[in-house]
Design a protein around this motif. Structure first.
Motif, mmCIF file in Angstrom:
data_model
loop_
_atom_site.group_PDB
_atom_site.id
_atom_site.type_symbol
_atom_site.label_atom_id
_atom_site.label_comp_id
_atom_site.label_asym_id
_atom_site.label_seq_id
_atom_site.Cartn_x
_atom_site.Cartn_y
_atom_site.Cartn_z
ATOM 1 N N VAL A 29 6.204 56.120 -42.829
ATOM 2 C CA VAL A 29 6.720 56.406 -41.488
ATOM 3 C C VAL A 29 6.301 55.283 -40.542
ATOM 4 C CG1 VAL A 29 6.610 58.909 -41.841
ATOM 5 C CG2 VAL A 29 4.698 57.733 -40.768
ATOM 6 N N GLY A 30 6.926 55.249 -39.382
ATOM 7 C CA GLY A 30 6.521 54.263 -38.385
ATOM 8 C C GLY A 30 7.509 54.146 -37.254
ATOM 9 N N ARG A 68 11.431 57.544 -41.045
ATOM 10 C CA ARG A 68 10.650 58.226 -42.086
ATOM 11 C C ARG A 68 11.391 58.097 -43.404
ATOM 12 N NH1 ARG A 68 6.708 61.981 -42.583
ATOM 13 N NH2 ARG A 68 6.781 63.333 -44.402
ATOM 14 N N THR A 101 0.851 59.771 -46.513
ATOM 15 C CA THR A 101 1.856 59.252 -45.602
ATOM 16 C C THR A 101 1.313 57.975 -44.977
ATOM 17 O OG1 THR A 101 2.726 61.453 -45.133
ATOM 18 C CG2 THR A 101 3.246 59.718 -43.553
ATOM 19 N N THR A 103 1.626 54.671 -42.547
ATOM 20 C CA THR A 103 2.286 54.264 -41.314
ATOM 21 C C THR A 103 2.469 52.752 -41.336
ATOM 22 O OG1 THR A 103 1.295 56.088 -40.093
ATOM 23 C CG2 THR A 103 2.144 54.245 -38.800
ATOM 24 N N ASN A 105 4.341 50.121 -38.905
ATOM 25 C CA ASN A 105 5.088 49.796 -37.696
ATOM 26 C C ASN A 105 5.570 48.355 -37.799
ATOM 27 O OD1 ASN A 105 4.572 52.332 -36.475
ATOM 28 N ND2 ASN A 105 2.548 51.624 -35.892
#
Length: 112
Positions: A29-30, A68, A101, A103, A105
């Motif tokens: 995710v990010g 996601r 999960t 992350t 970005n």
């Protein structure tokens, strides 16, 4: 009777195995932003790995720049962010353990 018991046992073992495999899934995710810090919707985000049957899973960032990619198997991934008019951002060697999960970005600069 023995045949029926064997089938029932195999079905039970199969159900346990499949639930374990589904439970061990991970995600990436990010948020994607431009160099000024503004959210970037519409960015294509691809996660690629040899552990995936389809080799690549992708999604598009939403209006807030968030994305996601779920249902990923544990392994090593490369994550690529692309949008026309911007430089491609790539993160290689992302180790994704089971039931985790990560992350990631990204900041995309204006392309040439």
């Amino acid at each position: 009777m023995a045949r029926r018991t064997t089938r029932t046992l195999l079905a039970f073992v199969g159900a346990i195995f499949l639930s374990t495999v589904a439970y061990a899934q991970s995600a990436i995710v990010g948020v994607v932003k431009d160099s000024s810090g503004a959210a970037m919707p519409g960015v294509t985000v691809e996660a690629s790995s040899d552990v995936l049957i389809e080799k690549v899973k992708s999604t598009i960032s939403d209006g807030d720049g968030a994305y996601r990619i779920a249902d990923l198997r544990p392994g090593t991934y490369s994550v690529t962010f692309t949008l026309t008019g911007f430089k491609t951002f790539r993160r290689d060697g992302l180790q994704l353990p089971s039931e985790f999960t990560a992350t990631v970005n990204a900041e995309l600069g204006v392309g040439s």
